[in-house]
Scaffold this motif. Structure first.
Motif, short mmCIF file in Angstrom:
data_model
loop_
_atom_site.label_atom_id
_atom_site.label_comp_id
_atom_site.label_asym_id
_atom_site.label_seq_id
_atom_site.Cartn_x
_atom_site.Cartn_y
_atom_site.Cartn_z
N GLU A 1 -5.28 0.56 9.92
CA GLU A 1 -5.71 -0.82 10.15
C GLU A 1 -6.81 -0.81 11.20
N LYS B 1 5.77 1.90 18.38
CA LYS B 1 5.96 0.56 17.83
C LYS B 1 7.43 0.13 17.79
N GLU C 1 0.29 9.19 14.27
CA GLU C 1 -0.66 8.08 14.40
C GLU C 1 -1.46 8.20 15.69
N GLU D 1 0.81 -1.22 0.00
CA GLU D 1 0.00 0.00 0.00
C GLU D 1 0.83 1.26 0.00
P1 AMP Z 1 0.53 -2.97 12.42
O1 AMP Z 1 1.52 -4.05 12.80
O2 AMP Z 1 -0.47 -3.42 11.41
O3 AMP Z 1 -0.04 -2.33 13.66
O4 AMP Z 1 1.35 -1.81 11.69
C1 AMP Z 1 2.55 -1.45 12.23
C2 AMP Z 1 2.89 -0.04 11.91
O5 AMP Z 1 3.27 0.09 10.53
C3 AMP Z 1 1.79 1.00 12.07
O6 AMP Z 1 1.56 1.38 13.37
C4 AMP Z 1 2.40 2.13 11.27
O7 AMP Z 1 3.39 2.80 12.02
C5 AMP Z 1 3.07 1.42 10.13
N1 AMP Z 1 2.23 1.45 8.93
C6 AMP Z 1 1.32 0.56 8.54
N2 AMP Z 1 0.73 0.94 7.39
C7 AMP Z 1 1.27 2.11 7.05
C8 AMP Z 1 1.09 3.03 5.95
N3 AMP Z 1 0.23 2.79 4.96
N4 AMP Z 1 1.81 4.15 5.94
C9 AMP Z 1 2.70 4.41 6.93
N5 AMP Z 1 2.93 3.59 7.97
C10 AMP Z 1 2.23 2.45 8.04
#
Ligand code: AMP
Ligand code: GLY
Length: 419
Positions: free
Chosen positions: A277, A208, A186, A179
Motif C-alpha cells: 500500500e 500491526k 514487511e 487481493e
Molecule cells: P494497512 O491497514 O493497509 O496498513 O494493512 C494492514 C496490514 O495488512 C499490512 O501491514 C499487512 O500486514 C497486511 N496486508 C495487507 N495486504 C496484504 C497482502 N496482499 N498480503 C499480505 N498481507 C497484507
C-alpha cells in the motif's frame, strides 16, 4: 520560521520535537495536539477533517509552513486549502493523496507505472467478491477501498470472516479490493519528495497486531524499530528505482504531482519486493524511530519539499544509532479503550504522547487507545530495545498494555529474506 503541525498523535509529538530542535524554527503550533505536544508547541483546537478550518488557522497563526500529519485532512484537501492562502504546506494535494485514499486508485497508478504489487480485483457486489476470493484463494486479503483508520484490511484463512468483512464494506456503500496474499517480511519506507526529487529516509518496520508474536487483531501500530539490519544491501536504492521514481513520475504525468511524504508499505516476497500500500503521510509509529535517528534539520527538509527546492537540499544525515519505540495502549484497545485514568510517568526523554489530555488539575489522563509511544535510541538495536523497555517500565496506568517483542526477531537475527 513559524510552523503549524496538524494532528494529535505520537507521530505529531515526534514531528514537533524534531521541528523544535531545528534552529530555523522560532514558533511552533500543534493543532489539536495532546498533553505531550503541549510541552514543545502551543496547542490550538481544530477539526482535522475540515480543510477550511485548517487553512483559517494557518492564516490566523501567520505560519510559514504547515505540516499535515494524518491522512484524513490530506484526502479531504487540507493541503490545497492551505496553499490557496499562499502558505507553504508539507503534504500532498487531495488528488495526489488518493494514493492512500483509494486502494483501487493506487492499484491503477501502480499498473500504469509498472510497479510490482499484489494482483487484485476491485469488487462492488457479493458475486464479484466470491469470484475474487475463489480466484486468489486463502489466506484471503480483503480491503476497504477507502480510508478506514487502520481497520480496513482483514487477512484471514477463514472464508466466512473474509466474506463478512467484504459485506460490511459493501453495506457501507464502498468498494472492496480483494487481493493475492504476499508472504515475507514487511518494510515501511518513507520518502520526502517535492514532486520531482526524491529523498528516501531509513527503512523501518512496524508491528500491526496487538499481541506478542503477531497475534490478535490489527491496531494502528504497537511499536517500530529502525534501521533494519537484515535488509539486503542496496535495498533503498532498488526501491527508489522500482517503486518511488515510477510513482512520482506517473503522478506528475497525470498533472497531479505528488509532494510531501510518500510512504511505501512493502513486502519482500520470494519473487522480489512488492508494494502492499501507499500512505500519503508519515507512518505512526515508524516516524517516532526514523526521526529519532535523523540529524538533518527537519524544518529545512520539509520546507524544501513544500517549496519545490529538494534538488538543492543536502543529502540526509543519520546518526548511525538504532531506535525502538514501544506503544503503550489503554485497556480494551483496539476495541473501545478505557479512558480517563491518570498516567504516571508521562514525561521524560523519549516519551511521546498520543491519546493523552490534561485533567482539571493538570494531571495527564488517558484519552485514546494508543496512549504513549516510548522511544529510545542505542548504539545497536539490542541497546535501543533495552532502553525503550526500561523507559516503558517507568510508565503506569490501570490496564495499560504493550507488546514485549518489539524488535526482538531483528535483535535475534532470525528474519530471513527469501531469494
Ligand atoms: P494497512 O491497514 O493497509 O496498513 O494493512 C494492514 C496490514 O495488512 C499490512 O501491514 C499487512 O500486514 C497486511 N496486508 C495487507 N495486504 C496484504 C497482502 N496482499 N498480503 C499480505 N498481507 C497484507
Ligand atoms: N504504521 C502504519 C501506518 O502509519 O499506517
Amino acid at each position: 520560521m513559524r510552523v503549524l503541525v496538524i494532528g494529535s498523535g505520537a507521530r505529531e509529538h515526534a514531528l514537533c520535537a524534531s521541528l523544535r530542535a531545528d534552529p530555523a524554527v522560532q514558533g511552533l503550533v500543534c493543532a489539536p495536539g495532546n498533553a505531550g505536544t503541549d510541552t514543545v508547541a502551543e496547542s490550538r483546537p481544530v477539526e482535522v477533517s475540515d480543510p477550511a478550518a485548517i487553512a483559517d488557522l494557518s492564516a490566523a497563526e501567520a505560519v510559514d509552513l504547515v505540516v499535515i500529519g494524518p491522512e484524513v485532512p490530506l484526502v479531504a484537501g487540507a493541503a490545497d486549502a492551505v496553499r490557496a492562502r499562499g502558505i507553504a504546506c508539507f503534504g500532498p494535494s487531495a488528488s495526489a493523496a488518493r494514493l492512500e485514499g483509494s486502494k483501487d486508485f493506487a492499484k491503477e497508478v501502480m499498473a500504469a507505472a509498472g510497479v510490482p504489487t499484489a494482483r487484485s480485483r476491485t469488487c462492488s457486489d457479493a458475486a464479484e467478491i466470491a469470484s475474487a476470493l475463489d480466484r486468489f484463494g486463502p489466506p484471503y486479503v480483503v480491503k476497504d477501498d477507502g480510508l478506514a483508520g487502520g481497520k480496513g484490511v482483514v487477512v484471514t484463512a477463514d472464508r466466512d470472516d473474509a466474506e463478512r468483512h467484504a459485506r460490511s464494506i459493501v453495506g457501507a456503500g464502498r468498494r472492496v479490493v480483494v487481493e493475492e496474499f504476499l508472504a515475507g517480511p514487511e518494510v515501511s519506507l518513507f520518502a520526502v519528495t517535492d514532486g520531482v526529487t526524491i529523498l528516501p529516509m531509513l527503512p523501518a518496520q512496524d508491528y500491526k497486531r496487538i499481541g506478542d508474536g503477531d497475534t490478535g487483531p490489527n491496531t494502528g501500530g504497537m511499536g517500530a524499530y529502525c534501521p533494519l539490519p537484515w535488509l539486503p544491501p542496496g535495498f533503498v536504492d532498488d526501491v527508489v528505482g522500482l517503486v518511488l521514481r515510477p510513482i512520482v513520475a506517473e503522478m506528475a504525468r497525470r498533472g497531479t504531482p505528488y509532494t510531501g511524504l510518500l510512504y511505501a508499505g512493502l513486502v519482500l516476497t520470494p519473487d522480489g519486493t512488492k508494494v502492499i500500500e501507499f500512505n500519503a503521510r508519515f507512518g505512526d509509529p515508524e516516524t517516532q524511530v526514523v526521526l529519532a535517528l535523523l540529524e538533518s534539520p527537519l524544518c529545512g527538509l520539509l520546507y524544501a519539499a513544500a517549496t519545490g527546492n529538494l534538488a538543492t537540499h543536502a543529502p540526509l544525515l543519520w546518526s548511525g544509532s538504532s531506535a525502538v519505540t514501544v506503544v503503550v495502549a489503554a485497556a480494551g484497545y483496539p476495541g473501545t479503550p478505557r479512558t480517563g485514568d491518570e498516567v504516571q510517568g508521562a514525561f521524560g526523554d523519549g516519551i511521546l504522547h498520543a491519546g493523552t489530555r490534561r485533567g482539571a488539575d493538570g494531571q495527564v489522563l488517558v484519552s485514546g487507545g494508543r496512549v504513549l509511544s516510548v522511544t529510545a535510541t542505542g548504539a545497536d538495536l539490542a541497546a535501543a530495545q533495552a532502553a525503550a523497555y526500561l523507559r516503558a517500565s517507568t510508565v503506569d496506568f490501570p490496564g495499560m498494555q504493550f507488546r514485549t517483542d518489539i524488535a526482538a526477531a531483528a535483535v535475534r537475527g532470525v528474519i530471513r529474506v527469501a531469494g
